[in-house]
Scaffold this motif. Structure first.
Motif, PDB file in Angstrom:
ATOM      1  N   PRO A  16      43.559  55.267  54.386  1.00 13.57           N
ATOM      2  CA  PRO A  16      42.904  54.391  53.413  1.00 13.57           C
ATOM      3  C   PRO A  16      43.868  53.261  53.028  1.00 13.57           C
ATOM      4  O   PRO A  16      45.075  53.368  53.268  1.00 13.57           O
ATOM      5  CB  PRO A  16      42.683  55.308  52.209  1.00 13.57           C
ATOM      6  N   VAL A  17      43.340  52.186  52.461  1.00  9.08           N
ATOM      7  CA  VAL A  17      44.199  51.136  51.911  1.00  9.08           C
ATOM      8  C   VAL A  17      44.476  51.499  50.449  1.00  9.08           C
ATOM      9  O   VAL A  17      43.549  51.688  49.668  1.00  9.08           O
ATOM     10  CB  VAL A  17      43.488  49.759  51.955  1.00  9.08           C
ATOM     11  N   PHE A  18      45.741  51.648  50.104  1.00 11.31           N
ATOM     12  CA  PHE A  18      46.145  51.897  48.713  1.00 11.31           C
ATOM     13  C   PHE A  18      47.010  50.713  48.278  1.00 11.31           C
ATOM     14  O   PHE A  18      48.088  50.500  48.852  1.00 11.31           O
ATOM     15  CB  PHE A  18      46.958  53.195  48.606  1.00 11.31           C
ATOM     16  N   PHE A  19      46.573  49.980  47.295  1.00 10.67           N
ATOM     17  CA  PHE A  19      47.327  48.813  46.811  1.00 10.67           C
ATOM     18  C   PHE A  19      47.810  47.938  47.973  1.00 10.67           C
ATOM     19  O   PHE A  19      48.974  47.588  48.056  1.00 10.67           O
ATOM     20  CB  PHE A  19      48.478  49.256  45.891  1.00 10.67           C
ATOM     21  N   TYR A  20      46.918  47.644  48.877  1.00 11.42           N
ATOM     22  CA  TYR A  20      47.186  46.772  50.032  1.00 11.42           C
ATOM     23  C   TYR A  20      48.263  47.304  50.975  1.00 11.42           C
ATOM     24  O   TYR A  20      48.871  46.531  51.719  1.00 11.42           O
ATOM     25  CB  TYR A  20      47.504  45.333  49.572  1.00 11.42           C
ATOM     26  N   VAL A  60      40.576  52.049  56.057  1.00 10.56           N
ATOM     27  CA  VAL A  60      39.370  51.902  55.231  1.00 10.56           C
ATOM     28  C   VAL A  60      39.778  51.459  53.833  1.00 10.56           C
ATOM     29  O   VAL A  60      40.712  52.004  53.244  1.00 10.56           O
ATOM     30  CB  VAL A  60      38.613  53.247  55.120  1.00 10.56           C
ATOM     31  N   ALA A  62      38.099  49.841  49.868  1.00  8.21           N
ATOM     32  CA  ALA A  62      36.870  49.760  49.071  1.00  8.21           C
ATOM     33  C   ALA A  62      36.379  48.325  48.908  1.00  8.21           C
ATOM     34  O   ALA A  62      35.175  48.085  48.758  1.00  8.21           O
ATOM     35  CB  ALA A  62      37.120  50.385  47.693  1.00  8.21           C
ATOM     36  N   THR A  63      37.281  47.372  48.947  1.00  2.21           N
ATOM     37  CA  THR A  63      36.894  45.975  48.709  1.00  2.21           C
ATOM     38  C   THR A  63      36.667  45.267  50.046  1.00  2.21           C
ATOM     39  O   THR A  63      36.779  45.878  51.113  1.00  2.21           O
ATOM     40  CB  THR A  63      37.991  45.260  47.894  1.00  2.21           C
ATOM     41  N   LEU A  68      42.513  42.123  53.198  1.00  2.00           N
ATOM     42  CA  LEU A  68      42.593  43.543  52.841  1.00  2.00           C
ATOM     43  C   LEU A  68      43.598  44.323  53.690  1.00  2.00           C
ATOM     44  O   LEU A  68      44.291  45.211  53.197  1.00  2.00           O
ATOM     45  CB  LEU A  68      41.194  44.176  52.961  1.00  2.00           C
ATOM     46  N   PHE A  96      34.138  50.449  51.676  1.00  2.00           N
ATOM     47  CA  PHE A  96      33.768  51.876  51.646  1.00  2.00           C
ATOM     48  C   PHE A  96      34.642  52.614  50.638  1.00  2.00           C
ATOM     49  O   PHE A  96      35.866  52.546  50.703  1.00  2.00           O
ATOM     50  CB  PHE A  96      33.919  52.499  53.031  1.00  2.00           C
ATOM     51  N   ASP A  97      33.990  53.321  49.736  1.00  2.00           N
ATOM     52  CA  ASP A  97      34.738  53.963  48.658  1.00  2.00           C
ATOM     53  C   ASP A  97      34.400  55.444  48.514  1.00  2.00           C
ATOM     54  O   ASP A  97      35.017  56.149  47.722  1.00  2.00           O
ATOM     55  CB  ASP A  97      34.436  53.230  47.344  1.00  2.00           C
TER      56      ASP A  97
HETATM   57  C1  LIG Z   1      45.541  54.751  44.562  1.00  2.00           C
HETATM   58  C2  LIG Z   1      44.440  53.988  45.223  1.00  2.00           C
HETATM   59  C3  LIG Z   1      44.652  52.656  45.557  1.00  2.00           C
HETATM   60  C4  LIG Z   1      43.652  51.918  46.193  1.00  2.00           C
HETATM   61  N1  LIG Z   1      43.914  50.629  46.534  1.00  2.00           N
HETATM   62  C5  LIG Z   1      42.949  49.908  47.158  1.00  2.00           C
HETATM   63  C6  LIG Z   1      43.186  48.557  47.531  1.00  2.00           C
HETATM   64  O1  LIG Z   1      44.248  47.990  47.324  1.00  2.00           O
HETATM   65  N2  LIG Z   1      42.183  47.875  48.139  1.00  2.00           N
HETATM   66  C7  LIG Z   1      40.976  48.460  48.404  1.00  2.00           C
HETATM   67  O2  LIG Z   1      40.083  47.778  48.952  1.00  2.00           O
HETATM   68  N3  LIG Z   1      40.739  49.761  48.098  1.00  2.00           N
HETATM   69  C8  LIG Z   1      41.681  50.489  47.470  1.00  2.00           C
HETATM   70  N4  LIG Z   1      41.444  51.805  47.153  1.00  2.00           N
HETATM   71  C9  LIG Z   1      40.181  52.439  47.574  1.00  2.00           C
HETATM   72  C10 LIG Z   1      40.324  53.243  48.870  1.00  2.00           C
HETATM   73  O3  LIG Z   1      40.905  52.485  49.896  1.00  2.00           O
HETATM   74  C11 LIG Z   1      38.931  53.697  49.309  1.00  2.00           C
HETATM   75  O4  LIG Z   1      38.385  54.529  48.317  1.00  2.00           O
HETATM   76  C12 LIG Z   1      38.906  54.436  50.641  1.00  2.00           C
HETATM   77  O5  LIG Z   1      37.565  54.593  51.046  1.00  2.00           O
HETATM   78  C13 LIG Z   1      39.556  55.820  50.547  1.00  2.00           C
HETATM   79  O6  LIG Z   1      39.559  56.412  51.805  1.00  2.00           O
HETATM   80  P1  LIG Z   1      39.846  58.013  52.000  1.00  2.00           P
HETATM   81  O7  LIG Z   1      38.664  58.720  51.427  1.00  2.00           O
HETATM   82  O8  LIG Z   1      39.978  58.172  53.473  1.00  2.00           O
HETATM   83  O9  LIG Z   1      41.122  58.309  51.259  1.00  2.00           O
HETATM   84  C14 LIG Z   1      42.416  52.540  46.477  1.00  2.00           C
HETATM   85  C15 LIG Z   1      42.205  53.880  46.124  1.00  2.00           C
HETATM   86  C16 LIG Z   1      43.195  54.591  45.496  1.00  2.00           C
HETATM   87  C17 LIG Z   1      42.945  56.033  45.116  1.00  2.00           C
END
Ligand SMILES: Cc1cc2nc3c(=O)[nH]c(=O)nc-3n(C[C@H](O)[C@H](O)[C@H](O)COP(=O)(O)O)c2cc1C
Length: 254
Positions: A16-20, A60, A62-63, A68, A96-97
């Protein structure tokens, strides 16, 4: 995990993307690849598989911002370079979130399947060559590494022994390091442990002392190479150079 990277032909990061960027756990793994970076750039040694190994990222977020995957792209580029893989880019899914939501996106899933085919198909078409010697600690390890380095796009090279040692002989590391190749993190294997990869297109036995094992193969050849273990390093160099020559001939179809 270093040994697994070294065995791999394709490394896939799924994140997943976490804080870019990468999540902390994955970032820790990426950071520890510095050990492999050092072997490449401080010691000047190349992983035999590095000319052909590929790396790809599934990400993946969410935004849906344009940038991204920018942070992940940059980190991945340098991570894959450190482990000796060509970075094939990020396959990204935006917006996707929720768990499994992405599986419902037909466009993305189609793109994913196409990319998987492109990356995997060439690997499945390679010919399999097994090198066998007694201890899988010197000659067959060198042969495997040379074939990987010079022909890893066309051949899948494996090696094993019928009485494997616990570790590769130290002289083997030195002999291959003189050629700029890094065999560190590799271990001798028993023939039985590689049978799941059978049948082999070619089985090369390195010396006449090898009791030719019951390995399913289409073709068998004997290279009759002297065992350099326990002999002066000069003998090792001669055997190494002969193996390199024979591997190149094999690649030229001789
Ligand atoms: C700690 C954290 C940071 C996140 N940072 C971002 C972000 O920077 N940009 C974004 O688009 N989504 C962000 N997300 C949302 C996740 O990328 C999104 O929910 C993703 O679908 C999670 O995938 P997973 O279920 O495989 O972990 C963040 C979520 C968490 C929990």
């Amino acid at each position: 995990i270093y040994a697994l990277f070294k065995q791999a032909d394709l490394v896939v990061i799924s994140t997943p993307v976490f804080f870019y960027g990468f999540p902390a756990q994955l970032k820790a793994l990426v950071d520890r690849s510095q050990a492999l970076w050092s072997r490449r750039y401080k010691l000047g040694l190349r992983d035999p598989k590095s000319p052909w190994r590929k790396g790809v990222v599934l990400a993946v977020g969410a935004t849906k911002g344009e940038r991204l995957f920018l942070g992940i792209e940059l980190s991945s580029k340098y991570f894959f370079d450190a482990i000796g893989a060509h970075f094939e880019g990020v396959i990204g899914a935006k917006g996707f979130d929720r768990p499994r939501e992405v599986l419902g996106d037909e466009d993305f899933m189609y793109r994913l399947r196409q990319r998987a085919k492109e990356l995997l198909f060439p690997l499945t078409r390679r010919k399999k060559v097994l090198f066998v010697c007694k201890h899988n600690a010197c000659r067959s390890q060198m042969a495997q590494a040379f074939l990987e380095f010079y022909g890893g796009d066309r051949f899948e090279a494996l090696s094993a022994g019928d009485d494997p040692w616990k570790e590769i002989h130290p002289m083997t590391f030195q002999l291959m390091a003189e050629k700029g190749l890094d065999l560190y993190f590799r271990k001798p294997k028993h023939i039985e442990d590689i049978l799941e990869d059978a049948p082999f297109d070619l089985v090369v036995s390195m010396g006449c002392e090898v009791s030719c094992p019951m390995v399913p193969g289409k073709r068998f050849v004997q290279w009759d190479l002297e065992d350099p273990i326990g002999k002066p390093i000069e003998v090792g160099r001669e055997v190494r150079d002969l193996i390199e020559k024979k591997v190149k001939e094999l690649l030229e179809g001789v």
